[in-house]
Design a protein around this motif. Sequence first.
Motif, PDB file in Angstrom:
ATOM      1  N   UNK A  40      -7.085-106.077 113.745  1.00 54.72           N
ATOM      2  CA  UNK A  40      -6.978-105.227 114.699  1.00 54.72           C
ATOM      3  C   UNK A  40      -5.483-104.052 114.508  1.00 54.72           C
ATOM      4  N   UNK A  41      -4.594-104.797 114.011  1.00 55.50           N
ATOM      5  CA  UNK A  41      -3.269-104.306 113.588  1.00 55.50           C
ATOM      6  C   UNK A  41      -4.051-102.989 112.540  1.00 55.50           C
ATOM      7  N   UNK A  42      -4.227-104.045 111.404  1.00 54.13           N
ATOM      8  CA  UNK A  42      -4.684-102.917 110.241  1.00 54.13           C
ATOM      9  C   UNK A  42      -5.613-102.106 110.864  1.00 54.13           C
ATOM     10  N   UNK A  43      -6.302-102.024 111.679  1.00 54.77           N
ATOM     11  CA  UNK A  43      -7.187-101.008 111.867  1.00 54.77           C
ATOM     12  C   UNK A  43      -6.703 -99.816 112.759  1.00 54.77           C
ATOM     13  N   UNK A  44      -5.595-100.278 113.640  1.00 54.24           N
ATOM     14  CA  UNK A  44      -4.925 -99.561 114.330  1.00 54.24           C
ATOM     15  C   UNK A  44      -4.019 -98.416 113.215  1.00 54.24           C
ATOM     16  N   UNK A  45      -3.088 -99.173 112.139  1.00 57.25           N
ATOM     17  CA  UNK A  45      -2.333 -98.621 111.508  1.00 57.25           C
ATOM     18  C   UNK A  45      -2.719 -97.980 110.572  1.00 57.25           C
ATOM     19  N   UNK A  46      -4.035 -97.880 110.240  1.00 59.94           N
ATOM     20  CA  UNK A  46      -5.356 -96.438 109.521  1.00 59.94           C
ATOM     21  C   UNK A  46      -5.461 -96.105 110.357  1.00 59.94           C
ATOM     22  N   UNK A  47      -6.039 -96.137 111.939  1.00 59.56           N
ATOM     23  CA  UNK A  47      -6.011 -94.893 112.247  1.00 59.56           C
ATOM     24  C   UNK A  47      -5.111 -93.479 112.467  1.00 59.56           C
ATOM     25  N   UNK A  48      -3.757 -94.704 112.548  1.00 59.71           N
ATOM     26  CA  UNK A  48      -2.589 -93.557 112.740  1.00 59.71           C
ATOM     27  C   UNK A  48      -1.928 -92.058 111.923  1.00 59.71           C
ATOM     28  N   UNK A  49      -2.896 -93.129 110.047  1.00 55.49           N
ATOM     29  CA  UNK A  49      -2.845 -91.967 109.399  1.00 55.49           C
ATOM     30  C   UNK A  49      -3.372 -91.562 109.408  1.00 55.49           C
ATOM     31  N   UNK A  63      -3.135 -89.525 116.818  1.00 56.02           N
ATOM     32  CA  UNK A  63      -2.262 -90.961 116.148  1.00 56.02           C
ATOM     33  C   UNK A  63      -1.370 -90.845 115.546  1.00 56.02           C
ATOM     34  N   UNK A  64      -1.645 -89.782 114.725  1.00 53.58           N
ATOM     35  CA  UNK A  64      -0.511 -89.434 113.797  1.00 53.58           C
ATOM     36  C   UNK A  64       0.649 -88.509 114.442  1.00 53.58           C
ATOM     37  N   UNK A  65       0.285 -88.619 114.855  1.00 51.35           N
ATOM     38  CA  UNK A  65       1.594 -87.928 115.503  1.00 51.35           C
ATOM     39  C   UNK A  65       2.680 -88.719 116.190  1.00 51.35           C
ATOM     40  N   UNK A  66       2.416 -89.423 116.797  1.00 50.33           N
ATOM     41  CA  UNK A  66       3.460 -90.716 116.955  1.00 50.33           C
ATOM     42  C   UNK A  66       3.739 -91.407 115.790  1.00 50.33           C
ATOM     43  N   UNK A  82      -8.536 -85.927 109.897  1.00 53.68           N
ATOM     44  CA  UNK A  82      -7.166 -86.590 109.036  1.00 53.68           C
ATOM     45  C   UNK A  82      -6.064 -84.820 109.239  1.00 53.68           C
ATOM     46  N   UNK A  83      -4.257 -85.689 109.267  1.00 50.87           N
ATOM     47  CA  UNK A  83      -3.721 -84.776 109.180  1.00 50.87           C
ATOM     48  C   UNK A  83      -4.196 -83.449 108.125  1.00 50.87           C
ATOM     49  N   UNK A  84      -4.701 -83.384 107.091  1.00 50.98           N
ATOM     50  CA  UNK A  84      -3.787 -82.725 105.642  1.00 50.98           C
ATOM     51  C   UNK A  84      -5.542 -81.520 106.290  1.00 50.98           C
ATOM     52  N   UNK A  85      -6.560 -81.890 107.281  1.00 53.60           N
ATOM     53  CA  UNK A  85      -7.665 -81.251 107.772  1.00 53.60           C
ATOM     54  C   UNK A  85      -7.202 -79.632 108.012  1.00 53.60           C
ATOM     55  N   UNK A  86      -7.878 -78.654 107.127  1.00 55.44           N
ATOM     56  CA  UNK A  86      -7.555 -77.285 107.685  1.00 55.44           C
ATOM     57  C   UNK A  86      -8.582 -76.815 107.395  1.00 55.44           C
ATOM     58  N   UNK A  87      -9.358 -75.432 108.565  1.00 53.76           N
ATOM     59  CA  UNK A  87     -10.087 -75.166 108.497  1.00 53.76           C
ATOM     60  C   UNK A  87     -10.692 -74.115 106.938  1.00 53.76           C
ATOM     61  N   UNK A  88     -11.490 -74.359 106.064  1.00 52.53           N
ATOM     62  CA  UNK A  88     -11.686 -73.837 104.882  1.00 52.53           C
ATOM     63  C   UNK A  88     -13.670 -73.582 105.178  1.00 52.53           C
ATOM     64  N   UNK A  89     -14.027 -73.250 104.185  1.00 53.54           N
ATOM     65  CA  UNK A  89     -15.578 -72.526 104.180  1.00 53.54           C
ATOM     66  C   UNK A  89     -16.292 -73.935 104.304  1.00 53.54           C
ATOM     67  N   UNK A  90     -15.322 -74.947 103.464  1.00 54.11           N
ATOM     68  CA  UNK A  90     -16.277 -76.042 102.938  1.00 54.11           C
ATOM     69  C   UNK A  90     -16.740 -77.009 104.815  1.00 54.11           C
ATOM     70  N   UNK A  91     -15.454 -76.485 105.190  1.00 54.81           N
ATOM     71  CA  UNK A  91     -14.912 -77.515 107.146  1.00 54.81           C
ATOM     72  C   UNK A  91     -16.017 -76.585 107.949  1.00 54.81           C
TER      73      UNK A  91
END
Length: 286
Positions: free
Chosen positions: A92-101, A106-109, A270-279
Amino acid sequence: MNYAHITLKFLPLFLISIAIEVLWIVRWKKQKYSVRESLISLAIAVGNRISKLIPIVPTAGLIAFAWEHRISTIALDSWWNILLLFIGLEFVYYWYHRASHRIRWFWATHAVHHSPEYFNLSAAYRLGWTGGISGAGLFFTPLVWIGFQPIAVITALALNLVYQFWIHTELIPKLGILEWFLNTPSHHRVHHASNSAYIDRNYGGVLIIFDRLFGTFAAEETSNPPVYGLTHPIKSNNPFKVVFNEWIEIYKDITSTNSWSKRFCYLFAPPEWKFTRKSQRSLSEI
């Protein structure tokens, strides 16, 4: 009871370890020790401790609901049940930590923990203040639902975090065969690095086996020494700025558009997501 009460019992050991590390870095290795960063981490740790005193009703309520409607009761009266809790918590910790990234909400924290640009034991207790608000504790609710008592899950999580204290250092080299199954200082240096080859790797708590199983493992390479800190450094000595920086950035992003689908992505992509034509093409499917 929350895990902060348990980890506080190890405070003398933590302080002694930090003192030894400082002496080793400054006196024996003749290297710089960033007192400024350590003091920022200490201030953030105090704020984190205070935040744990605030009852988070939704999380506590859901955990109580899960325990009330559990599908079984698993008593920790045998070694195999203790082992089951340990492995279950690691999973569970693995998936919590992965989601936090990988989920910006969750990354905000969690970004607070990755903000130090020097990697030493003081980084271990630089933890965000908004975990309860973001609902991070809900990741551990399934363990209660299948039958482990809430206090057992909280204790196991606290001991998991206590283990992780010693892996926040550059002083301990690779540990031979232990590198295959344990989360070691070498593996955690990779996790905290901002090098492109190391980003979003090595999410394990005590074990590294789930990273190996799910393809998120990366070994530390001498040819690619870790560079610590965020890819976009905050560059501030203000603990409040460090703690709330990503939340402020989220607010700026979601108020910059009238599109609810874009706002959703700014919160949960994901934290690096930015609005682009592809998105934009992918947003049309939301």
